[in-house]
Motif scaffolding. Sequence first.
Motif, PDB file in Angstrom:
ATOM      1  N   GLU A  47       1.031  -1.250  -0.159  1.00 52.64           N
ATOM      2  CA  GLU A  47      -0.052  -0.129   0.084  1.00 52.64           C
ATOM      3  C   GLU A  47       0.808   1.499  -0.134  1.00 52.64           C
ATOM      4  OE1 GLU A  47      -4.061  -1.227   2.232  1.00 52.64           O
ATOM      5  OE2 GLU A  47      -2.237  -0.605   3.628  1.00 52.64           O
ATOM      6  N   GLN A  48       0.298   2.282  -0.789  1.00 52.20           N
ATOM      7  CA  GLN A  48       1.204   3.472  -0.919  1.00 52.20           C
ATOM      8  C   GLN A  48       0.203   4.774  -0.327  1.00 52.20           C
ATOM      9  OE1 GLN A  48       2.413   4.279  -4.699  1.00 52.20           O
ATOM     10  NE2 GLN A  48       3.679   2.199  -4.768  1.00 52.20           N
ATOM     11  N   ARG A  51      -2.753   6.472  -2.565  1.00 57.56           N
ATOM     12  CA  ARG A  51      -3.252   5.461  -3.627  1.00 57.56           C
ATOM     13  C   ARG A  51      -4.193   4.582  -2.873  1.00 57.56           C
ATOM     14  NH1 ARG A  51       0.695   1.210  -5.973  1.00 57.56           N
ATOM     15  NH2 ARG A  51       0.301   0.009  -4.066  1.00 57.56           N
ATOM     16  N   GLU A  52      -4.097   3.926  -1.903  1.00 56.68           N
ATOM     17  CA  GLU A  52      -5.117   2.957  -1.045  1.00 56.68           C
ATOM     18  C   GLU A  52      -5.690   3.830  -0.144  1.00 56.68           C
ATOM     19  OE1 GLU A  52      -2.680   0.372  -3.457  1.00 56.68           O
ATOM     20  OE2 GLU A  52      -2.046   1.877  -1.806  1.00 56.68           O
TER      21      GLU A  52
END
Length: 189
Positions: A47-48, A51-52
Amino acid sequence: MNEEKYLFVVSGPSGTGKDTVVHTLLEQHPELHKTISATTRARRGEEQDGREYHFLTVPQFEECIAQDGLVEHANYCGNYYGTLKSEVEPFMQSGTPVIMVIEVQGAGNIKRIYPGATTVFILPPNMEELERRLRSRGTDTEEAIQNRLRRAETEIALSADYDECVINDSVERCADAIYAIIEEKLKQQ
């Protein structure tokens, strides 16, 4: 009020595949905008930030609350989750359908703030499948899994308060069912 018809809230218990279904929906219909929630939970895997989720510290999240920068927020399993106003209002105003994937508590709050929004509850095929999905993640302790299963029973009971319910027995069918709900809502004046 008419711009609220562009807001769609998707909820369901942890492990029902909400994010997977919405990801599939967005791949098929890139004209939709999915909000990126803010959270204080730890990142999982690849996960970044941005982004998420928008990954915030507890003090950062509490500052957003104090500054009225969120349309909704909740504490779920010891972590804050919420949606920044900047993720919702500009898109609704431009006539872009907005998808929010949020917890049940947050969905109730959204419906009070935006009564014209459409709420969609994703159900698991059954509790055994929900437990299998939670365990297959490999990210939660046994205690956390049991807590999520107990919470799921409570949340499923609240699904009657939603405008629509869909069962995620197939990601593609579930995504198609949600898109059909969106299309029907957008036809209304």
